[in-house]
Design a protein around this motif. Structure first.
Motif, mmCIF file in Angstrom:
data_model
loop_
_atom_site.group_PDB
_atom_site.id
_atom_site.type_symbol
_atom_site.label_atom_id
_atom_site.label_comp_id
_atom_site.label_asym_id
_atom_site.label_seq_id
_atom_site.Cartn_x
_atom_site.Cartn_y
_atom_site.Cartn_z
ATOM 1 N N TYR A 260 -8.254 1.871 1.581
ATOM 2 C CA TYR A 260 -7.601 1.618 0.305
ATOM 3 C C TYR A 260 -6.196 1.111 0.564
ATOM 4 N N VAL A 261 -5.884 -0.038 -0.052
ATOM 5 C CA VAL A 261 -4.624 -0.733 0.220
ATOM 6 C C VAL A 261 -3.903 -0.998 -1.100
ATOM 7 N N SER A 262 -2.592 -0.860 -1.059
ATOM 8 C CA SER A 262 -1.764 -1.073 -2.244
ATOM 9 C C SER A 262 -1.926 -2.489 -2.797
ATOM 10 N N ARG A 263 -1.870 -2.600 -4.113
ATOM 11 C CA ARG A 263 -1.943 -3.906 -4.757
ATOM 12 C C ARG A 263 -0.731 -4.769 -4.434
ATOM 13 N N SER A 264 0.310 -4.163 -3.836
ATOM 14 C CA SER A 264 1.504 -4.933 -3.477
ATOM 15 C C SER A 264 1.226 -5.938 -2.369
ATOM 16 N N LEU A 265 0.141 -5.720 -1.594
ATOM 17 C CA LEU A 265 -0.230 -6.660 -0.536
ATOM 18 C C LEU A 265 -1.144 -7.732 -1.115
#
Length: 285
Positions: A260-265
């Protein structure tokens, strides 16, 4: 690392242990329709669909498949070890409902790979052939007592299965699908949610996020790195944590994984995992 070419050329069979909830009684259909995110009223006998079973706050309980056996009998199956949690969750809302639910365990045979659908018609004369639920790989499951590998496919092993699961970004209970996860963070909403059915437990959060374009703080992503990814490793950008690795397997000289990766990337994008650069891409493609 498995030879992916062979999985593109012929179907392979994998024997998996699953938990089953056998649901019977005259109120079963109406009860499950109000508990699952999928529209089960659209199912015909022996038809199946994938669905979320959510908690009242809209967060994750179980990802499961529902199969209609008759108007008063339905079968829910899910990954091994999660049937009891699903049973307890359903029983909390089973008030003055004529529906008996029994938790059992059984083997299924999952057939994956190019050509799987060609052997599907001959494979289920003594069993149920149900959609395997993988977006990007052809396949089906055989359900029922005493299921065996059908003719026309090779035997796959556990390591092969895990590699293919991660390569095709299929989330797993206990790793990607855990308590606190919400459907919009996964890549499962298109397969597991009906936005035209009536109310069900946990619907409010799902509907609200969908109306806002599922703009949640993090999303499930695919990972590729020249280094060895380790489950639990932080995914960072310029020293700032943007995610965590949830699954990983060796691939060539490096590794592939999910997390799970932040939407900021911005996707596709680059990050760092354990000192190595890593490519982060969509889990929905």
């Amino acid at each position: 690392m498995p030879n992916l070419d062979k999985f593109l050329q012929e179907p392979h069979a994998y024997t998996l242990q699953r938990d089953f909830l056998q649901c019977t009684g005259p109120d079963t259909g109406d009860f499950l329709q109000g508990q699952l995110s999928q529209d089960i009223e659209a199912l015909s006998d022996l038809g199946s669909a994938w669905s979320f079973l959510l908690n009242p706050n809209g967060k994750f309980c179980t990802w499961l498949r529902i199969t209609r056996l008759s108007s008063e009998e339905y079968m829910l199956d899910m990954e091994q070890g999660f049937g009891q949690a699903a049973l307890e969750r359903l029983n909390r809302f089973k008030i003055r409902v004529n529906c008996d639910i029994e938790n059992t365990q059984s083997q299924i045979v999952r057939i994956l790979g190019r050509g799987a659908n060609e052997i599907k018609g001959e494979s289920h004369k003594q069993s149920i052939a149900a959609d395997a639920g993988w977006q990007t790989l052809e396949g089906f499951d055989l359900l029922g007592p005493g299921v065996v590998k059908p003719d026309g496919c090779s035997e796959g092993n556990e390591d092969d299965y895990e590699y293919i699961r991660i390569f095709h970004a299929v989330p797993k209970m206990g790793t990607e699908l855990t308590e606190g996860v919400i459907p919009a963070e996964t890549n499962l909403v298109p397969r597991g949610v009906s936005f035209t059915k009536g109310c069900y437990t946990g619907q409010e959060l799902v509907a609200r996020l969908d109306s806002r374009g599922n703009n949640v703080p993090k999303h499930l992503r695919k990972i590729s790195s020249p280094g060895a990814c380790i489950v639990g490793s932080e995914i960072t950008v310029e020293g700032k944590k943007v995610g965590v690795v949830t699954s990983a397997v060796p691939s060539g000289d490096g590794s592939i994984g999910l997390g799970y990766v932040s939407r900021s990337l911005e996707i596709p994008g680059m990050a760092e995992i354990d000192g190595f650069s890593a490519s982060i891409t969509s889990a929905s493609d």
